[in-house]
Design a protein around this motif. Structure first.
Motif, PDB file in Angstrom:
ATOM      1  N   GLU A   1       2.773   3.888  -5.639  1.00  0.00           N
ATOM      2  CA  GLU A   1       2.183   5.087  -5.025  1.00  0.00           C
ATOM      3  C   GLU A   1       2.277   6.330  -5.908  1.00  0.00           C
ATOM      4  OE1 GLU A   1       3.227   6.052  -1.005  1.00  0.00           O
ATOM      5  OE2 GLU A   1       3.209   3.924  -0.485  1.00  0.00           O
ATOM      6  N   PRO A   2       3.459   6.597  -6.511  1.00  0.00           N
ATOM      7  CA  PRO A   2       3.521   7.818  -7.340  1.00  0.00           C
ATOM      8  C   PRO A   2       2.503   7.779  -8.480  1.00  0.00           C
ATOM      9  CG  PRO A   2       5.715   6.932  -6.967  1.00  0.00           C
ATOM     10  CD  PRO A   2       4.754   5.923  -6.457  1.00  0.00           C
ATOM     11  N   LEU A   3       2.348   6.618  -9.079  1.00  0.00           N
ATOM     12  CA  LEU A   3       1.407   6.501 -10.192  1.00  0.00           C
ATOM     13  C   LEU A   3      -0.029   6.749  -9.714  1.00  0.00           C
ATOM     14  CD1 LEU A   3       1.777   5.011 -13.299  1.00  0.00           C
ATOM     15  CD2 LEU A   3      -0.131   3.857 -12.192  1.00  0.00           C
ATOM     16  N   LEU A   4      -0.355   6.164  -8.566  1.00  0.00           N
ATOM     17  CA  LEU A   4      -1.704   6.361  -8.019  1.00  0.00           C
ATOM     18  C   LEU A   4      -1.949   7.843  -7.727  1.00  0.00           C
ATOM     19  CD1 LEU A   4      -4.397   5.515  -6.695  1.00  0.00           C
ATOM     20  CD2 LEU A   4      -3.128   5.128  -4.586  1.00  0.00           C
ATOM     21  N   MET A   5      -0.995   8.469  -7.034  1.00  0.00           N
ATOM     22  CA  MET A   5      -1.196   9.870  -6.646  1.00  0.00           C
ATOM     23  C   MET A   5      -1.257  10.781  -7.880  1.00  0.00           C
ATOM     24  SD  MET A   5      -1.663   9.477  -3.527  1.00  0.00           S
ATOM     25  CE  MET A   5      -1.820  11.117  -2.814  1.00  0.00           C
ATOM     26  N   ASN A   6      -0.549  10.357  -8.920  1.00  0.00           N
ATOM     27  CA  ASN A   6      -0.549  11.126 -10.168  1.00  0.00           C
ATOM     28  C   ASN A   6      -1.818  10.970 -10.973  1.00  0.00           C
ATOM     29  OD1 ASN A   6       1.473  12.899 -11.093  1.00  0.00           O
ATOM     30  ND2 ASN A   6       2.918  11.237 -10.686  1.00  0.00           N
ATOM     31  N   ALA A   7      -2.578   9.942 -10.661  1.00  0.00           N
ATOM     32  CA  ALA A   7      -3.827   9.713 -11.384  1.00  0.00           C
ATOM     33  C   ALA A   7      -4.987  10.460 -10.726  1.00  0.00           C
ATOM     34  CB  ALA A   7      -4.120   8.216 -11.447  1.00  0.00           C
ATOM     35  N   LEU A   8      -4.768  10.991  -9.516  1.00  0.00           N
ATOM     36  CA  LEU A   8      -5.832  11.725  -8.816  1.00  0.00           C
ATOM     37  C   LEU A   8      -5.962  13.145  -9.376  1.00  0.00           C
ATOM     38  CD1 LEU A   8      -4.939  10.764  -5.122  1.00  0.00           C
ATOM     39  CD2 LEU A   8      -6.824   9.836  -6.479  1.00  0.00           C
ATOM     40  N   SER A   9      -7.088  13.783  -9.095  1.00  0.00           N
ATOM     41  CA  SER A   9      -7.274  15.156  -9.601  1.00  0.00           C
ATOM     42  C   SER A   9      -6.349  16.137  -8.893  1.00  0.00           C
ATOM     43  CB  SER A   9      -8.727  15.594  -9.400  1.00  0.00           C
ATOM     44  OG  SER A   9      -9.003  15.680  -8.023  1.00  0.00           O
ATOM     45  N   THR A  10      -5.769  15.722  -7.778  1.00  0.00           N
ATOM     46  CA  THR A  10      -4.878  16.580  -6.994  1.00  0.00           C
ATOM     47  C   THR A  10      -3.416  16.384  -7.377  1.00  0.00           C
ATOM     48  OG1 THR A  10      -4.969  14.848  -5.334  1.00  0.00           O
ATOM     49  CG2 THR A  10      -6.386  16.754  -4.971  1.00  0.00           C
ATOM     50  N   ARG A  11      -3.176  15.822  -8.555  1.00  0.00           N
ATOM     51  CA  ARG A  11      -1.804  15.454  -8.933  1.00  0.00           C
ATOM     52  C   ARG A  11      -0.825  16.614  -8.881  1.00  0.00           C
ATOM     53  NH1 ARG A  11      -4.875  15.667 -13.481  1.00  0.00           N
ATOM     54  NH2 ARG A  11      -5.652  13.593 -13.087  1.00  0.00           N
TER      55      ARG A  11
ATOM     56  N   PHE B   1     -13.234  14.230   2.216  1.00  0.00           N
ATOM     57  CA  PHE B   1     -12.281  15.227   1.710  1.00  0.00           C
ATOM     58  C   PHE B   1     -10.859  14.670   1.692  1.00  0.00           C
ATOM     59  CE2 PHE B   1     -10.485  19.760   2.344  1.00  0.00           C
ATOM     60  CZ  PHE B   1     -10.589  20.043   0.994  1.00  0.00           C
ATOM     61  N   LEU B   2     -10.254  14.635   0.541  1.00  0.00           N
ATOM     62  CA  LEU B   2      -8.837  14.333   0.333  1.00  0.00           C
ATOM     63  C   LEU B   2      -8.310  13.141   1.149  1.00  0.00           C
ATOM     64  CD1 LEU B   2      -7.605  18.060   0.410  1.00  0.00           C
ATOM     65  CD2 LEU B   2      -8.193  16.700  -1.607  1.00  0.00           C
ATOM     66  N   PRO B   3      -8.979  11.981   1.076  1.00  0.00           N
ATOM     67  CA  PRO B   3      -8.595  10.867   1.953  1.00  0.00           C
ATOM     68  C   PRO B   3      -7.154  10.389   1.765  1.00  0.00           C
ATOM     69  CG  PRO B   3     -10.115  10.143   0.234  1.00  0.00           C
ATOM     70  CD  PRO B   3     -10.082  11.634   0.183  1.00  0.00           C
ATOM     71  N   LEU B   4      -6.665  10.364   0.543  1.00  0.00           N
ATOM     72  CA  LEU B   4      -5.285   9.897   0.333  1.00  0.00           C
ATOM     73  C   LEU B   4      -4.283  11.029   0.535  1.00  0.00           C
ATOM     74  CD1 LEU B   4      -5.702   7.604  -2.808  1.00  0.00           C
ATOM     75  CD2 LEU B   4      -5.422   6.929  -0.424  1.00  0.00           C
ATOM     76  N   GLU B   5      -4.696  12.225   0.116  1.00  0.00           N
ATOM     77  CA  GLU B   5      -3.791  13.374   0.156  1.00  0.00           C
ATOM     78  C   GLU B   5      -3.541  13.848   1.591  1.00  0.00           C
ATOM     79  OE1 GLU B   5      -6.592  12.985  -1.478  1.00  0.00           O
ATOM     80  OE2 GLU B   5      -6.395  13.567  -3.574  1.00  0.00           O
ATOM     81  N   ALA B   6      -4.521  13.609   2.463  1.00  0.00           N
ATOM     82  CA  ALA B   6      -4.404  14.089   3.845  1.00  0.00           C
ATOM     83  C   ALA B   6      -4.081  12.948   4.797  1.00  0.00           C
ATOM     84  CB  ALA B   6      -5.694  14.785   4.267  1.00  0.00           C
ATOM     85  N   CYS B   7      -3.554  11.838   4.262  1.00  0.00           N
ATOM     86  CA  CYS B   7      -3.416  10.666   5.139  1.00  0.00           C
ATOM     87  C   CYS B   7      -2.363  10.877   6.222  1.00  0.00           C
ATOM     88  CB  CYS B   7      -3.220   9.386   4.350  1.00  0.00           C
ATOM     89  SG  CYS B   7      -1.661   9.279   3.533  1.00  0.00           S
TER      90      CYS B   7
END
Ligand code: IPE
Ligand code: IPE
Ligand code: MG
Length: 235
Positions: free
Chosen positions: A159-169, A189-195
């Protein structure tokens, strides 16, 4: 607790203008004024991160005169707001497919990003030509490239790697997501960030949204019990 990261889907500009017999572009102009007030209030309230959905990838399908009016407005407004952002200590960032934006807008965005990079009173992120799935595709490309280059083993992808690869890192997860205009959807809008975000929907059209409405949404957030999958006692 107060929300650290608020994200807003600023919807309803077109309907607001149409209801007054005005061209849709007038709704965007009125909406831009609301952005100014909401940014100011969020900073006053000590919100650390404010992310605004200004233009989606899907919005490129709109009539070209509306798109042109919006792009011109973004640029004019950024130039006009620049001193105010700096005076308020607000850092501005942009997420989205900037390669598709008009070159002069791109240059203005880059300049304001650079000039405000060291400011720490609030982090304002504009999502322009943004779509969450597309952002995930870009993230997958980055991660696969690292695997292909031998820098990363697939077993290390987490998960950290995935979230770090997003533009919202650089942003924490969204705590509170607000959508105006009565629609109750995310529109990419922000599907992973706002989960795990708390969702607040208001019937108010964006040009009618007030700083009191922002305060009310924050109060609503404070009344919610966030459980993150735990039981009521454990959370
Ligand atoms: C939101 O308002 C702004 C953008 C999408 C650029 P709309 O333009 O979607 O307004 P409605 O939803 O048509 O009223
Ligand atoms: C979402 O609003 C995008 C922005 C607010 C910038 P839309 O008006 O484009 O979304 P839909 O079409 O109602 O899903
Ligand atoms: Mg809309």
């Amino acid at each position: 607790m107060n929300p650290t990261h608020i994200a807003i889907i600023m919807d309803g500009n077109g309907r607001w203008a149409e209801s007054r017999g005005e061209p849709r572009a007038q709704g965007h102009v009125a909406g831009a004024e609301v952005v100014r007030q909401v940014v100011r209030r969020a900073r006053e309230r000590g919100v650390g991160h404010l992310t605004l959905f200004a233009f989606s990838t899907m919005n490129w399908g709109r009539p070209s005169d509306e798109i042109r009016a919006l792009m011109d407005l973004f640029e004019r407004d950024l130039i006009a707001q620049r001193p105010d952002l700096m005076a308020q200590g607000i850092r501005l960032s942009v997420i989205g497919e900037r390669a598709y934006l008009p070159p002069s807008l791109r240059a203005t965005l880059a300049r304001v990003e650079e000039e405000t990079a060291g400011l720490t009173q609030m982090h304002l992120t504009l999502a322009v030509s943004y779509d969450g799935r597309r952002d995930m595709v870009e993230a997958m490309k980055r991660v696969s490239q690292m695997v292909a280059d031998g820098q990363l083993h697939p077993a290390d992808v987490g998960e950290p790697l995935l979230m770090n690869a997003l533009s919202t890192r650089d942003l924490p997860d969204v705590d509170l997501l607000i959508r105006t205009s009565g629609e109750q959807r995310l529109s990419g809008f922000l599907p992973l960030e706002a989960c795990y975000a708390e969702l607040v929907f208001t019937p108010r059209l964006w040009p009618e949204f007030t700083v009191e409405d922002l305060d009310e949404a924050i109060e609503e957030f404070r009344r919610r019990q966030r459980r993150f999958g735990l039981t009521r006692a454990a959370s």
